[in-house]
Design a protein around this motif. Structure first.
Motif, PDB file in Angstrom:
ATOM      1  N   MET A  85      -5.525  -2.403   0.977  1.00  0.00           N
ATOM      2  CA  MET A  85      -6.812  -1.800   0.593  1.00  0.00           C
ATOM      3  C   MET A  85      -6.782  -1.260  -0.832  1.00  0.00           C
ATOM      4  O   MET A  85      -7.808  -1.273  -1.513  1.00  0.00           O
ATOM      5  CB  MET A  85      -7.166  -0.679   1.578  1.00  0.00           C
ATOM      6  N   ASP A  86      -5.607  -0.854  -1.338  1.00  0.00           N
ATOM      7  CA  ASP A  86      -5.561  -0.293  -2.695  1.00  0.00           C
ATOM      8  C   ASP A  86      -5.895  -1.336  -3.770  1.00  0.00           C
ATOM      9  O   ASP A  86      -6.189  -0.972  -4.903  1.00  0.00           O
ATOM     10  CB  ASP A  86      -4.238   0.408  -2.984  1.00  0.00           C
ATOM     11  N   PHE A  88      -8.558  -2.796  -3.849  1.00  0.00           N
ATOM     12  CA  PHE A  88     -10.014  -2.716  -3.978  1.00  0.00           C
ATOM     13  C   PHE A  88     -10.483  -1.344  -4.450  1.00  0.00           C
ATOM     14  O   PHE A  88     -11.653  -0.999  -4.308  1.00  0.00           O
ATOM     15  CB  PHE A  88     -10.662  -3.086  -2.631  1.00  0.00           C
ATOM     16  N   LYS A  89      -9.569  -0.564  -5.052  1.00  0.00           N
ATOM     17  CA  LYS A  89      -9.928   0.772  -5.529  1.00  0.00           C
ATOM     18  C   LYS A  89     -11.055   0.719  -6.552  1.00  0.00           C
ATOM     19  O   LYS A  89     -11.998   1.491  -6.482  1.00  0.00           O
ATOM     20  CB  LYS A  89      -8.708   1.467  -6.143  1.00  0.00           C
ATOM     21  N   GLU A  90     -10.954  -0.212  -7.514  1.00  0.00           N
ATOM     22  CA  GLU A  90     -11.957  -0.278  -8.582  1.00  0.00           C
ATOM     23  C   GLU A  90     -13.227  -0.971  -8.135  1.00  0.00           C
ATOM     24  O   GLU A  90     -14.330  -0.527  -8.438  1.00  0.00           O
ATOM     25  CB  GLU A  90     -11.386  -1.004  -9.804  1.00  0.00           C
ATOM     26  N   SER A  91     -13.097  -2.087  -7.399  1.00  0.00           N
ATOM     27  CA  SER A  91     -14.276  -2.885  -7.031  1.00  0.00           C
ATOM     28  C   SER A  91     -14.965  -2.375  -5.777  1.00  0.00           C
ATOM     29  O   SER A  91     -16.118  -2.707  -5.527  1.00  0.00           O
ATOM     30  CB  SER A  91     -13.877  -4.345  -6.838  1.00  0.00           C
ATOM     31  N   GLY A  92     -14.272  -1.598  -4.970  1.00  0.00           N
ATOM     32  CA  GLY A  92     -14.852  -1.107  -3.725  1.00  0.00           C
ATOM     33  C   GLY A  92     -14.533  -2.049  -2.572  1.00  0.00           C
ATOM     34  O   GLY A  92     -14.191  -3.208  -2.763  1.00  0.00           O
ATOM     35  N   GLU A  93     -14.667  -1.522  -1.376  1.00  0.00           N
ATOM     36  CA  GLU A  93     -14.361  -2.269  -0.162  1.00  0.00           C
ATOM     37  C   GLU A  93     -15.294  -3.471  -0.029  1.00  0.00           C
ATOM     38  O   GLU A  93     -16.507  -3.317  -0.055  1.00  0.00           O
ATOM     39  CB  GLU A  93     -14.537  -1.324   1.028  1.00  0.00           C
ATOM     40  N   PRO A  94     -14.738  -4.669   0.116  1.00  0.00           N
ATOM     41  CA  PRO A  94     -15.595  -5.859   0.234  1.00  0.00           C
ATOM     42  C   PRO A  94     -16.180  -5.969   1.645  1.00  0.00           C
ATOM     43  O   PRO A  94     -15.524  -5.596   2.626  1.00  0.00           O
ATOM     44  CB  PRO A  94     -14.635  -7.011  -0.045  1.00  0.00           C
TER      45      PRO A  94
END
Length: 166
Positions: A85-86, A88-94
């Motif tokens: 999951m880390d 996606f820290k910048e883009s956010g959870e898909p």
């Protein structure tokens, strides 16, 4: 003129997937306004597709089926991976169903479809979206022409009926 290597083929098609009972599900459809143009024999299309249209002429229509092992292969259950999951820290959870552009350790570009989002990881299916599908094509050859030297050098069609000059 018939379809053969180093020609630019322009065609329209209807693509359906077939289930085990032969029921069709529409995947994609083109017409003269959004026809597909490609350089025949350059490896842009699956080999069985090119084999099926070989020797056809402008105006010819044909229907054919491509089985998974002749197309995009069977579904590989091992092609599902968990991404931390880390990432996606910048883009956010898909969201589930999102297509993620990815790169493997060798630098190859690929796409993965998000199948599940968990607290600490995102599950991604790396199979081609057409993997495991029986593909039914109805095609019409709209035009054929000899490829230019530039198209041959670049390995794809250019111009109004191709990808455009690069």
């Amino acid at each position: 003129m018939t379809v053969e290597k180093n020609q630019v083929v322009t065609l329209s098609y209807t693509l359906n997937s077939l289930d085990s009972e032969g029921n069709k599900t529409l995947i994609e459809e083109t017409n003269q306004d959004n026809a597909l143009s490609f350089l025949y024999g350059a490896g842009m299309m699956i080999p069985k597709f090119e084999e099926e249209i070989s020797g056809l002429s402008a105006g010819d229509k044909k229907s054919f089926v491509i089985l998974p092992d002749e197309g995009y292969g069977e579904i590989n259950q091992n092609a599902v991976t968990a991404l931390p999951m880390d990432m996606f820290k910048e883009s956010g959870e898909p969201p589930v169903g999102a297509v993620l552009p990815l790169q493997d350790q060798n630098g190859n570009q690929l796409h993965g479809v998000v199948t599940a989002v968990e607290a600490d990881q995102v599950l991604v299916d790396l199979n081609h979206p057409m993997a495991g599908k029986t593909l039914a094509f109805d095609i019409e050859i709209l035009a054929l022409r000899e490829a230019t030297e530039e198209e041959l050098a670049h390995g794809h069609a250019h111009g109004a009926d191709g990808h455009g000059a690069h």
